[in-house]
Design an enzyme around this catalytic site. Sequence first.
Site, mmCIF file in Angstrom:
data_model
loop_
_atom_site.group_PDB
_atom_site.id
_atom_site.type_symbol
_atom_site.label_atom_id
_atom_site.label_comp_id
_atom_site.label_asym_id
_atom_site.label_seq_id
_atom_site.Cartn_x
_atom_site.Cartn_y
_atom_site.Cartn_z
ATOM 1 N N HIS A 1 0.822 -1.229 0.000
ATOM 2 C CA HIS A 1 0.000 0.000 0.000
ATOM 3 C C HIS A 1 0.850 1.270 0.000
ATOM 4 C CE1 HIS A 1 -0.408 -0.029 4.724
ATOM 5 N NE2 HIS A 1 0.828 -0.070 4.308
HETATM 6 C C1 LIG Z 1 -15.909 -8.863 29.019
HETATM 7 C C2 LIG Z 1 -16.865 -7.754 28.918
HETATM 8 C C3 LIG Z 1 -17.000 -6.885 30.094
HETATM 9 C C4 LIG Z 1 -17.581 -7.454 27.813
HETATM 10 C C5 LIG Z 1 -17.415 -8.138 26.543
HETATM 11 C C6 LIG Z 1 -17.869 -7.240 25.432
HETATM 12 C C7 LIG Z 1 -16.922 -7.385 24.298
HETATM 13 C C8 LIG Z 1 -16.989 -8.620 23.485
HETATM 14 C C9 LIG Z 1 -16.082 -6.393 24.047
HETATM 15 C C10 LIG Z 1 -15.031 -6.418 22.979
HETATM 16 C C11 LIG Z 1 -13.645 -6.337 23.590
HETATM 17 C C12 LIG Z 1 -12.641 -6.440 22.517
HETATM 18 C C13 LIG Z 1 -12.289 -7.765 21.980
HETATM 19 C C14 LIG Z 1 -12.068 -5.304 22.070
HETATM 20 C C15 LIG Z 1 -11.092 -5.296 21.046
HETATM 21 C C16 LIG Z 1 -10.619 -4.137 20.655
HETATM 22 C C17 LIG Z 1 -9.622 -4.004 19.629
HETATM 23 C C18 LIG Z 1 -9.022 -5.193 19.013
HETATM 24 C C19 LIG Z 1 -9.299 -2.750 19.285
HETATM 25 C C20 LIG Z 1 -8.350 -2.452 18.285
HETATM 26 C C21 LIG Z 1 -8.086 -1.168 17.965
HETATM 27 C C22 LIG Z 1 -7.130 -0.892 16.971
HETATM 28 C C23 LIG Z 1 -6.820 0.373 16.569
HETATM 29 C C24 LIG Z 1 -7.476 1.574 17.137
HETATM 30 C C25 LIG Z 1 -5.828 0.482 15.547
HETATM 31 C C26 LIG Z 1 -5.415 1.638 14.995
HETATM 32 C C27 LIG Z 1 -4.396 1.550 13.999
HETATM 33 C C28 LIG Z 1 -3.930 2.607 13.288
HETATM 34 C C29 LIG Z 1 -4.432 3.982 13.436
HETATM 35 C C30 LIG Z 1 -2.906 2.275 12.329
HETATM 36 C C31 LIG Z 1 -2.279 3.145 11.571
HETATM 37 C C32 LIG Z 1 -1.247 2.636 10.703
HETATM 38 C C33 LIG Z 1 -0.457 3.390 9.921
HETATM 39 C C34 LIG Z 1 -0.579 4.855 9.825
HETATM 40 C C35 LIG Z 1 0.535 2.676 9.139
HETATM 41 C C36 LIG Z 1 1.473 3.257 8.432
HETATM 42 C C37 LIG Z 1 2.353 2.408 7.592
HETATM 43 C C38 LIG Z 1 2.406 2.820 6.137
HETATM 44 C C39 LIG Z 1 3.378 3.957 5.922
HETATM 45 C C40 LIG Z 1 1.034 3.206 5.596
HETATM 46 O O1 LIG Z 1 2.888 1.679 5.422
#
Ligand SMILES: CC(C)=CCC/C(C)=C/CC/C(C)=C/C=C/C(C)=C/C=C/C=C(C)/C=C/C=C(C)/C=C/C=C(C)/C=C/CC(C)(C)O
Length: 372
Positions: free
Chosen positions: A280
Amino acid sequence: MPSSTHDPHALRARWVAWRNRVLASRSFQRWASRTPIVRRIARKRAGDLFDLVAGFAYSQALLATVESGLLDLLAEHPQDLTSIARETGLGEAAASRLVRAAAALDLAEEVSPGRWMLGQHGAALRGNMGAQAMIRHHRLLYRDLAEPLDLLRADRRCGTSLSEYWNYPAQDHDGAAAYSALMAASQEMVAGQIADAYDFGRHHALLDVGGGHGAFIRAIAASSPSLELGIFDLPHVAEGAGPAIKSAGLDRRVAIHTGDFFRDPLPAGYDCISLVRILHDHDDEPCLRLLAAIRRALPPGGRLVVAEPMSGVRGTGPMSDGYFGLYLWAMGSGRPRNPAEIGSMATRAGFANWKGLSVAQPVITSGIVCFT
Ligand SMILES: CC(C)=CCC/C(C)=C/CC/C(C)=C/C=C/C(C)=C/C=C/C=C(C)/C=C/C=C(C)/C=C/C=C(C)/C=C/CC(C)(C)O
Ligand SMILES: C[S@@+](CC[C@H](N)C(=O)[O-])C[C@H]1O[C@@H](n2cnc3c(N)ncnc32)[C@H](O)[C@@H]1O
């Protein structure tokens, strides 16, 4: 162009035009907001639109939450405003404003009057150092996006903060160390998704092309203990991989190869090659050259695993085109692609076929495997 009766999409366009006229009408909006059942949809739509409008303020509240140390402070025990103000170095009024904004975004939660802990988003984010590193890194993206139309009008996007940050071949040692550390911090979540979706243990040896400081290879080493491993990256990047590989006790198992993947042949002897968050970054023509070089390096029966955020994958929402599209534009090269586009580039580069991998959290990465 006016829609003609021969246009198979004309019906849809007419329906969309009608629907949009209705949605834009203030009297329809007022009616929908007052009418039972429809009112729920109207509220949801109005809320979604407000979120779109307010997104930058939300993002900056998120940055302040991360930078102030609030995530750690609220993790274990309820905290009142006096302790939040003291620990974040803010005045009480500002601390109150921040923690209330955090609570509105589910980063914090008021567990009893005036006492706060982490909310559900806050809890998930606290354990995700990669996402926190990206939130900090977004300063560069937001600087470039301050005048989005100017950015989109510019023919050559050189001179942006992101194009300088990601200037791979021209980066000095410190610059390469900075972007490699950012990538390594966010690699854990990517590698976990791919290791769950693809069994690397079926192979004899895996080469991670553009493998940076080896965070992906280290994760796969843990889940596939009999696999031989290699990293290929630019010399000033790969030199930073050595210490991390050594401290993981993997220096006998991981070979470090250096070179430019657009110019130098890739090493032979690997029956699997991975490209993690590589394609990408690049426009189509260089991607095709890289894919052809990988095809040449693989033996019969060898496979290529491509992992990166992809568009058009269920569960990714606006992530790919809405975020990576602009991110990569600001970076000055590359674009988000859907799995079929990547698969078809691979077949043009000499692979026989490809299939998508089923990844649990496609907002983190999607994956495809290409067969020789
Ligand atoms: C147990 C109880 C109390 C309740 C259960 C309810 C339940 C099932 C809740 C869900 C819990 C759960 C499994 C949550 C999971 C959450 C996750 C996995 C969250 C993940 C979040 C990830 C994020 C915010 C990632 C962001 C990534 C970014 C912004 C990446 C950017 C990457 C870039 C800019 C890469 C650049 C590289 C290039 C240059 C483009 O090659
Ligand atoms: C976006 S980073 C991805 C790093 C790693 N695969 C990951 O997902 O964390 C791109 C990587 O490709 C490497 N790279 C870029 N251009 C290269 C080239 N021409 N030859 C070899 N490696 C290159 C960079 O040094 C960097 O490590």
